[in-house]
Design an enzyme around this catalytic site. Structure first.
Site, mmCIF file in Angstrom:
data_model
loop_
_atom_site.group_PDB
_atom_site.id
_atom_site.type_symbol
_atom_site.label_atom_id
_atom_site.label_comp_id
_atom_site.label_asym_id
_atom_site.label_seq_id
_atom_site.Cartn_x
_atom_site.Cartn_y
_atom_site.Cartn_z
ATOM 1 N N GLU A 81 -66.491 71.879 27.865
ATOM 2 C CA GLU A 81 -67.776 70.425 28.515
ATOM 3 C C GLU A 81 -69.181 70.873 27.891
ATOM 4 O OE1 GLU A 81 -67.440 68.462 31.787
ATOM 5 O OE2 GLU A 81 -64.979 68.220 32.157
ATOM 6 N N HIS A 139 -69.342 66.102 32.099
ATOM 7 C CA HIS A 139 -69.979 66.185 31.327
ATOM 8 C C HIS A 139 -69.609 65.633 30.091
ATOM 9 C CE1 HIS A 139 -71.275 69.953 33.773
ATOM 10 N NE2 HIS A 139 -71.819 69.275 33.008
ATOM 11 N N LYS A 166 -71.513 65.663 39.859
ATOM 12 C CA LYS A 166 -72.815 66.066 39.016
ATOM 13 C C LYS A 166 -72.866 65.130 37.108
ATOM 14 C CE LYS A 166 -73.941 70.110 36.510
ATOM 15 N NZ LYS A 166 -74.551 71.392 36.440
HETATM 16 O O1 LIG Z 1 -73.825 70.678 34.069
HETATM 17 C C1 LIG Z 1 -75.449 70.980 33.327
HETATM 18 C C2 LIG Z 1 -76.411 70.293 33.413
HETATM 19 C C3 LIG Z 1 -76.874 70.573 31.602
HETATM 20 O O2 LIG Z 1 -75.783 70.246 30.796
HETATM 21 C C4 LIG Z 1 -77.949 69.778 30.982
HETATM 22 O O3 LIG Z 1 -77.645 68.687 30.685
HETATM 23 O O4 LIG Z 1 -79.566 69.809 31.769
HETATM 24 C C5 LIG Z 1 -77.378 72.255 31.179
HETATM 25 C C6 LIG Z 1 -76.348 73.100 32.323
HETATM 26 O O5 LIG Z 1 -76.596 74.097 32.091
HETATM 27 C C7 LIG Z 1 -75.910 72.580 33.357
HETATM 28 O O6 LIG Z 1 -74.745 73.180 33.853
#
Ligand SMILES: O=C1C[C@@](O)(C(=O)O)C[C@@H](O)[C@@H]1O
Length: 252
Positions: A81, A139, A166
């Site tokens: 991811e 993600h 998230k």
């Molecule tokens: O999940 C996320 C969000 C993220 O992918 C971003 O798009 O800002 C940045 C990553 O470091 C974090 O773990």
């Protein structure tokens, strides 16, 4: 004392990621990042070279917390991811995250909802027993799936007992950014837990500025180095959000 991410200010919380490869690089990052006053620090421990040394990892977590005095999320993002290639097996990763949950330096851990359900349950149990927040994340660095698929990931996160769901997805065209904002609002309306969402890449950066108005409680800005495409430097991000909040008010 572990600081709570959710009580010290009105959302969106500005989070910035540390991506240093060792203690020295992380110290240097902190020196630059702290004056910019992010609300939350995400430590992307998957960037750490010696991630297999549990005590070294715990020592760095303590150092980050004592230098920054900010709530800290620890993330060991899977390569699948968008994370770095690391030398730990999945079992070792879960063990390390469990040890981190025991540390007063750590506020939250982030784990992908696509992981083995047994590992998710184990980390839910341990994080809860140490009063740490569990962020379950999804993600997609290739495209933005349809609304229902994104919703299902968030519902799954909630059903595992996540404290926060998230979602970070990549737009292929402008409509995808609208799709993400739209599903953010639906998630905010339908879920009982807070959500963090973003559309990545250049056009997606709009979502990092206005996502709060649709229910996303956190946005990631660049301190030293970006941890995902489309992130905006913290100082500009803060300024532009403050300006939009002044006009938009509490509307969401
Ligand atoms: O999940 C996320 C969000 C993220 O992918 C971003 O798009 O800002 C940045 C990553 O470091 C974090 O773990």
């Amino acid at each position: 004392m572990t600081m709570d991410i959710f009580t010290h200010k009105k959302p969106p919380y500005i989070c910035t990621s540390l991506t240093g490869k060792n203690k020295e690089e992380i110290r240097d990052e902190l020196n630059t990042v702290i004056p910019k006053q992010p609300d939350v620090i995400e430590w992307r421990a998957d960037f750490l070279k010696d991630i297999h040394h549990v005590n070294y990892v715990l020592m760095i977590a303590e150092e980050i917390s004592s230098i920054s005095n900010k709530p800290m999320i620890v993330t060991i993002r899977s390569e699948r991811e968008g994370g770095q290639k690391i030398s730990l097996t999945e079992d070792e990763k879960v063990h390390l995250l469990s040890e981190l949950c025991k540390s007063p330096a750590v506020n939250s851990i982030d784990f992908e909802v696509s992981n083995d359900p047994e590992h998710i349950k184990e980390l839910r149990r341990i994080s809860k027993s140490h009063n740490k927040k569990l962020i379950l994340s999804y993600h997609n660095f290739d495209f933005t799936p349809e609304n229902e698929t994104i919703m299902q990931q968030a519902i799954k996160s909630e059903s595992y007992g996540a404290d926060i769901a998230k979602v970070a997805v990549m737009p292929e065209h402008k409509d995808d950014v609208l799709l993400l904002l739209n599903v953010t609002k639906e998630m905010d309306d339908d879920l009982r837990i807070p959500i963090i969402t973003m559309s990545m890449g250049d056009i997606g950066s709009l979502s990092r500025i206005v996502g709060w108005a649709y229910g996303s409680i956190m946005t990631f800005g660049i301190g030293v180095q970006r941890s995902a495409p489309g992130q905006i430097p913290i100082d500009k991000l803060k300024q532009i959000i403050e300006m939009t909040q002044e006009t938009v008010g509490d509307w969401k």
